[in-house]
Design a protein around this motif. Structure first.
Motif, PDB file in Angstrom:
ATOM      1  N   TRP A 148       1.283  -4.438  -7.887  1.00 35.59           N
ATOM      2  CA  TRP A 148      -0.078  -3.994  -7.587  1.00 35.59           C
ATOM      3  C   TRP A 148      -0.504  -2.880  -8.542  1.00 35.59           C
ATOM      4  O   TRP A 148       0.293  -1.997  -8.880  1.00 35.59           O
ATOM      5  CB  TRP A 148      -0.173  -3.471  -6.155  1.00 35.59           C
ATOM      6  CG  TRP A 148      -0.331  -4.553  -5.129  1.00 35.59           C
ATOM      7  CD1 TRP A 148       0.639  -5.054  -4.306  1.00 35.59           C
ATOM      8  CD2 TRP A 148      -1.537  -5.253  -4.804  1.00 35.59           C
ATOM      9  NE1 TRP A 148       0.117  -6.033  -3.494  1.00 35.59           N
ATOM     10  CE2 TRP A 148      -1.222  -6.174  -3.780  1.00 35.59           C
ATOM     11  CE3 TRP A 148      -2.848  -5.198  -5.279  1.00 35.59           C
ATOM     12  CZ2 TRP A 148      -2.166  -7.026  -3.222  1.00 35.59           C
ATOM     13  CZ3 TRP A 148      -3.796  -6.048  -4.729  1.00 35.59           C
ATOM     14  CH2 TRP A 148      -3.459  -6.950  -3.721  1.00 35.59           C
ATOM     15  N   MET A 149      -1.766  -2.948  -8.944  1.00 40.69           N
ATOM     16  CA  MET A 149      -2.431  -1.858  -9.661  1.00 40.69           C
ATOM     17  C   MET A 149      -3.583  -1.394  -8.786  1.00 40.69           C
ATOM     18  O   MET A 149      -4.253  -2.204  -8.127  1.00 40.69           O
ATOM     19  CB  MET A 149      -2.968  -2.334 -11.008  1.00 40.69           C
ATOM     20  CG  MET A 149      -1.911  -2.835 -11.967  1.00 40.69           C
ATOM     21  SD  MET A 149      -0.857  -1.518 -12.636  1.00 40.69           S
ATOM     22  CE  MET A 149      -2.021  -0.697 -13.743  1.00 40.69           C
ATOM     23  N   ILE A 150      -3.810  -0.085  -8.746  1.00 34.70           N
ATOM     24  CA  ILE A 150      -4.908   0.455  -7.943  1.00 34.70           C
ATOM     25  C   ILE A 150      -5.777   1.333  -8.839  1.00 34.70           C
ATOM     26  O   ILE A 150      -5.288   2.298  -9.433  1.00 34.70           O
ATOM     27  CB  ILE A 150      -4.382   1.246  -6.703  1.00 34.70           C
ATOM     28  CG1 ILE A 150      -5.544   1.669  -5.813  1.00 34.70           C
ATOM     29  CG2 ILE A 150      -3.489   2.396  -7.090  1.00 34.70           C
ATOM     30  CD1 ILE A 150      -6.154   0.548  -5.036  1.00 34.70           C
ATOM     31  N   ASN A 151      -7.027   0.956  -8.982  1.00 33.71           N
ATOM     32  CA  ASN A 151      -7.968   1.657  -9.873  1.00 33.71           C
ATOM     33  C   ASN A 151      -7.400   1.818 -11.284  1.00 33.71           C
ATOM     34  O   ASN A 151      -7.591   2.835 -11.949  1.00 33.71           O
ATOM     35  CB  ASN A 151      -8.351   3.015  -9.298  1.00 33.71           C
ATOM     36  CG  ASN A 151      -9.280   2.893  -8.095  1.00 33.71           C
ATOM     37  OD1 ASN A 151      -9.361   1.844  -7.468  1.00 33.71           O
ATOM     38  ND2 ASN A 151      -9.992   3.943  -7.773  1.00 33.71           N
ATOM     39  N   GLY A 152      -6.660   0.801 -11.722  1.00 30.04           N
ATOM     40  CA  GLY A 152      -6.104   0.803 -13.074  1.00 30.04           C
ATOM     41  C   GLY A 152      -4.764   1.486 -13.221  1.00 30.04           C
ATOM     42  O   GLY A 152      -4.189   1.489 -14.303  1.00 30.04           O
ATOM     43  N   PHE A 153      -4.216   2.073 -12.130  1.00 32.16           N
ATOM     44  CA  PHE A 153      -2.938   2.773 -12.183  1.00 32.16           C
ATOM     45  C   PHE A 153      -1.868   1.958 -11.451  1.00 32.16           C
ATOM     46  O   PHE A 153      -2.173   1.216 -10.512  1.00 32.16           O
ATOM     47  CB  PHE A 153      -3.039   4.155 -11.520  1.00 32.16           C
ATOM     48  CG  PHE A 153      -4.022   5.081 -12.169  1.00 32.16           C
ATOM     49  CD1 PHE A 153      -3.702   5.730 -13.351  1.00 32.16           C
ATOM     50  CD2 PHE A 153      -5.271   5.306 -11.597  1.00 32.16           C
ATOM     51  CE1 PHE A 153      -4.608   6.594 -13.950  1.00 32.16           C
ATOM     52  CE2 PHE A 153      -6.185   6.159 -12.186  1.00 32.16           C
ATOM     53  CZ  PHE A 153      -5.855   6.806 -13.374  1.00 32.16           C
ATOM     54  N   PRO A 154      -0.587   2.113 -11.843  1.00 32.50           N
ATOM     55  CA  PRO A 154       0.494   1.480 -11.072  1.00 32.50           C
ATOM     56  C   PRO A 154       0.440   1.956  -9.624  1.00 32.50           C
ATOM     57  O   PRO A 154       0.271   3.152  -9.362  1.00 32.50           O
ATOM     58  CB  PRO A 154       1.770   1.962 -11.778  1.00 32.50           C
ATOM     59  CG  PRO A 154       1.333   2.289 -13.169  1.00 32.50           C
ATOM     60  CD  PRO A 154      -0.069   2.828 -13.036  1.00 32.50           C
ATOM     61  N   ALA A 155       0.555   1.008  -8.712  1.00 31.60           N
ATOM     62  CA  ALA A 155       0.415   1.326  -7.284  1.00 31.60           C
ATOM     63  C   ALA A 155       1.765   1.380  -6.591  1.00 31.60           C
ATOM     64  O   ALA A 155       2.765   0.850  -7.083  1.00 31.60           O
ATOM     65  CB  ALA A 155      -0.472   0.294  -6.607  1.00 31.60           C
ATOM     66  N   ASN A 156       1.776   2.050  -5.452  1.00 29.58           N
ATOM     67  CA  ASN A 156       2.947   2.033  -4.579  1.00 29.58           C
ATOM     68  C   ASN A 156       2.903   0.717  -3.805  1.00 29.58           C
ATOM     69  O   ASN A 156       2.062   0.538  -2.928  1.00 29.58           O
ATOM     70  CB  ASN A 156       2.911   3.234  -3.630  1.00 29.58           C
ATOM     71  CG  ASN A 156       4.155   3.324  -2.773  1.00 29.58           C
ATOM     72  OD1 ASN A 156       4.570   2.358  -2.143  1.00 29.58           O
ATOM     73  ND2 ASN A 156       4.754   4.503  -2.730  1.00 29.58           N
ATOM     74  N   PHE A 157       3.785  -0.206  -4.140  1.00 24.25           N
ATOM     75  CA  PHE A 157       3.751  -1.558  -3.570  1.00 24.25           C
ATOM     76  C   PHE A 157       3.802  -1.532  -2.050  1.00 24.25           C
ATOM     77  O   PHE A 157       3.018  -2.203  -1.373  1.00 24.25           O
ATOM     78  CB  PHE A 157       4.918  -2.381  -4.122  1.00 24.25           C
ATOM     79  CG  PHE A 157       4.922  -3.810  -3.664  1.00 24.25           C
ATOM     80  CD1 PHE A 157       4.246  -4.784  -4.382  1.00 24.25           C
ATOM     81  CD2 PHE A 157       5.604  -4.185  -2.514  1.00 24.25           C
ATOM     82  CE1 PHE A 157       4.252  -6.108  -3.960  1.00 24.25           C
ATOM     83  CE2 PHE A 157       5.608  -5.501  -2.075  1.00 24.25           C
ATOM     84  CZ  PHE A 157       4.929  -6.472  -2.808  1.00 24.25           C
ATOM     85  N   ASP A 158       4.715  -0.742  -1.506  1.00 22.40           N
ATOM     86  CA  ASP A 158       4.878  -0.701  -0.050  1.00 22.40           C
ATOM     87  C   ASP A 158       3.630  -0.165   0.646  1.00 22.40           C
ATOM     88  O   ASP A 158       3.242  -0.659   1.706  1.00 22.40           O
ATOM     89  CB  ASP A 158       6.087   0.151   0.336  1.00 22.40           C
ATOM     90  CG  ASP A 158       7.401  -0.505  -0.064  1.00 22.40           C
ATOM     91  OD1 ASP A 158       7.413  -1.740  -0.224  1.00 22.40           O
ATOM     92  OD2 ASP A 158       8.401   0.215  -0.219  1.00 22.40           O
ATOM     93  N   HIS A 159       2.991   0.845   0.049  1.00 19.98           N
ATOM     94  CA  HIS A 159       1.800   1.426   0.673  1.00 19.98           C
ATOM     95  C   HIS A 159       0.630   0.441   0.666  1.00 19.98           C
ATOM     96  O   HIS A 159      -0.107   0.328   1.652  1.00 19.98           O
ATOM     97  CB  HIS A 159       1.412   2.721  -0.036  1.00 19.98           C
ATOM     98  CG  HIS A 159       2.358   3.852   0.223  1.00 19.98           C
ATOM     99  ND1 HIS A 159       2.123   5.146  -0.198  1.00 19.98           N
ATOM    100  CD2 HIS A 159       3.542   3.890   0.874  1.00 19.98           C
ATOM    101  CE1 HIS A 159       3.125   5.920   0.183  1.00 19.98           C
ATOM    102  NE2 HIS A 159       4.009   5.176   0.825  1.00 19.98           N
ATOM    103  N   ILE A 160       0.469  -0.294  -0.444  1.00 15.63           N
ATOM    104  CA  ILE A 160      -0.583  -1.309  -0.503  1.00 15.63           C
ATOM    105  C   ILE A 160      -0.321  -2.398   0.537  1.00 15.63           C
ATOM    106  O   ILE A 160      -1.222  -2.814   1.275  1.00 15.63           O
ATOM    107  CB  ILE A 160      -0.665  -1.942  -1.910  1.00 15.63           C
ATOM    108  CG1 ILE A 160      -1.095  -0.900  -2.944  1.00 15.63           C
ATOM    109  CG2 ILE A 160      -1.620  -3.128  -1.908  1.00 15.63           C
ATOM    110  CD1 ILE A 160      -2.549  -0.547  -2.941  1.00 15.63           C
ATOM    111  N   GLU A 161       0.911  -2.863   0.603  1.00 21.40           N
ATOM    112  CA  GLU A 161       1.252  -3.928   1.547  1.00 21.40           C
ATOM    113  C   GLU A 161       1.086  -3.466   2.996  1.00 21.40           C
ATOM    114  O   GLU A 161       0.729  -4.251   3.870  1.00 21.40           O
ATOM    115  CB  GLU A 161       2.695  -4.395   1.310  1.00 21.40           C
ATOM    116  CG  GLU A 161       2.893  -5.121  -0.009  1.00 21.40           C
ATOM    117  CD  GLU A 161       2.203  -6.480  -0.050  1.00 21.40           C
ATOM    118  OE1 GLU A 161       2.450  -7.300   0.846  1.00 21.40           O
ATOM    119  OE2 GLU A 161       1.401  -6.719  -0.973  1.00 21.40           O
TER     120      GLU A 161
END
Length: 499
Positions: free
Chosen positions: A256-269
């Protein structure tokens, strides 16, 4: 002297032992069966077996009349232990549509109602027909009383193996017992009441197990999708004060990317799971959100399909009852693309999905997987006369230059520290401060796979990712500052003080 004859006593003893053993077996081998019969005799609704298929359930309580129809007879999933498909055949929706029922709620109700056991039973077998009729009237269970529109009952219609209607089992609730918190209950099969056995059910059991509202049975899920199929989303939340409150998530190659930045996969899920598993606590009229503006919106893409969620917040004013002042309450209402009606939801739904960018971005410098594959660590600093340089060989860290007295255990502590310490905030532009050192972590193929600058600014510890060109620094947790070696001497083996 005549020798005693032991033969007769022995035969008699053996006979008594055999008779005694048979009597014991006769009494106790039948006890479980007798207990089972006793339990069944205390059930106002006694289904023939746990596998019995129930095609229709009718519930008449203070909440009104509710009818539940099973549509899984062909699959034989209408028993008390199955999760079949059920619909609410009465009452119907405003346009005559049938509401979907929650399979788990129906299953629980069916099992509870079928296994409810009376606290006491009243045996009227020895009474005359006239006396039984008189007593039924006293119990609120006469023919006339049972047909009264206010009389409560639970009825189950079973099905035979061919799917044809079987028995109609009914439990009628009569008057309250004059002594004790109980209700008189009569059972009937195919409309014929059993006037020889009356049950006493506690009022608590009656209220909690038999009196259910329409909402109790309705399917309260807001969505019908698996969070794993979501590939992108856009959201507007109150927790994100920057960027107009907007969040844009995209999933590529499982990351996952969030607003163009690497995302915390667990938090997104976790956010997506909160939406996918959201449930209503009540169905309400549209007038409840009149004049309100959304506080949270989500649009989620799954292939060519879009799922949307809108959350409204309504604050009730403070109330004064006598001298007591009741605080204001917050209620949350939701509209979803998969549920036509407006629903009230629990406040935890907002907590689960109202996240800011910092909470959804990757907030660790090194993952556990990256930690175990790292085999090289090198430290560089302007104030260092030499660079602490370590390699991971045969299960342990060693210093490349044995003449410099570097402490290998610090390399292990450093890599652990990078894997557990969290980023508190992302600061752009980076604050002015003093660089403590640069650290490169990697392997033989890529020695600077992870390359960070560690600095101190006004007592706070910051790290910068030197492999990235974005102009920001990471504010680290205070625990990292306390545990991190900051000078060249702190990287060296401590020489014991002379005695």
């Amino acid at each position: 002297m005549k020798q005693p004859n032991w033969k007769t006593p022995l035969i008699l003893s053996a006979t008594l032992l055999t008779v005694g053993t048979f009597s014991y077996w006769l009494q106790y081998s039948h006890k479980p069966k007798k207990d089972k019969i006793d339990i069944l005799s205390k059930k106002p609704i006694a289904l023939p077996s746990e596998e019995a298929q129930v095609t229709l359930i009718k519930i008449k309580s203070t909440q009104g009349l509710i009818e539940l129809k099973c549509e899984s007879l062909a699959e034989k999933k209408c028993s008390q232990g199955s999760l079949g498909k059920w619909v609410i055949s009465h009452p119907q929706g405003p346009n005559g549509e049938l509401y979907s029922a929650d399979p788990s709620s129906v299953k629980d109700y069916l099992s509870t109602a079928a296994n409810a056991i009376a606290t006491e039973v009243i045996d009227l077998n020895d009474e005359t027909p006239e006396k039984r009729k008189s007593l039924l009237s006293e119990y609120g269970l006469s023919d006339d009383q049972r047909t009264n529109k206010d009389t409560q009952f639970v009825e189950m219609i079973t099905s035979d193996e061919q799917g044809k209607p079987g028995k109609r089992l009914t439990a009628w609730f009569g008057a309250d017992h004059p002594i004790g918190d109980k209700t008189f209950v009569a059972s009937a099969v195919d409309g014929t009441i059993n006037d020889k056995l009356i049950f006493l059910i506690s009022n608590q059991t009656k209220t909690s197990n038999f009196s259910k509202s329409l909402t109790s049975f309705r399917d309260k899920t807001l969505f019908n999708f698996d969070r794993k199929v979501i590939t992108s989303f856009t959201a507007k939340v109150t927790a994100e004060k920057k960027n107009g409150g907007k969040l844009i998530g995209n999933k590529t190659a499982g990351l996952w990317m969030i607003n163009g930045f690497p995302a915390n996969f667990d938090h997104i899920e976790t956010v997506l799971s909160g939406i996918a598993n959201a449930k209503a606590i009540e169905f309400v009229e549209q007038s409840m959100i009149k004049g309100l503006k959304p506080i949270i919106t989500y649009d989620l893409k799954a292939g060519d399909k879009t799922h949307s969620l809108v959350i409204f917040e309504k604050v009730t004013p403070t109330k004064k009852i006598g001298t007591e002042k009741l605080p204001a309450e917050k209620h949350y209402y939701a509209q979803s693309s998969d549920q036509k009606e407006l629903v009230e939801v629990e406040s935890i739904l907002r907590s689960n999905i109202d996240k800011n960018l910092v909470e959804l971005r990757n907030t660790i410098l090194l993952t556990e997987a990256e930690k175990v594959t790292a085999s090289l660590i090198k430290i560089e600093g302007a104030s260092y006369s030499a660079s602490p340089d370590f390699s991971y060989i045969k299960g342990k860290w060693i210093a490349k230059d044995g003449t410099k007295n570097w402490e290998p255990s610090i390399a292990s502590k450093l890599i652990d520290l990078f894997a557990v310490t969290r980023i508190k905030d992302f600061v752009s532009p980076p604050p002015a401060g003093k660089e403590l050192f640069k650290v490169a972590i990697g392997d033989e193929k890529n020695p600077t796979k992870f390359y960070y600058s560690i600095s101190d600014s006004k007592g706070n510890l910051y790290s910068r990712n030197l492999n990235e060109k974005n102009n920001e620094a990471y504010l680290m947790e205070d625990s990292m500052k306390q545990a991190l070696p900051k000078t060249e001497n702190e990287w060296k083996i401590k020489t014991p003080a002379p005695k």
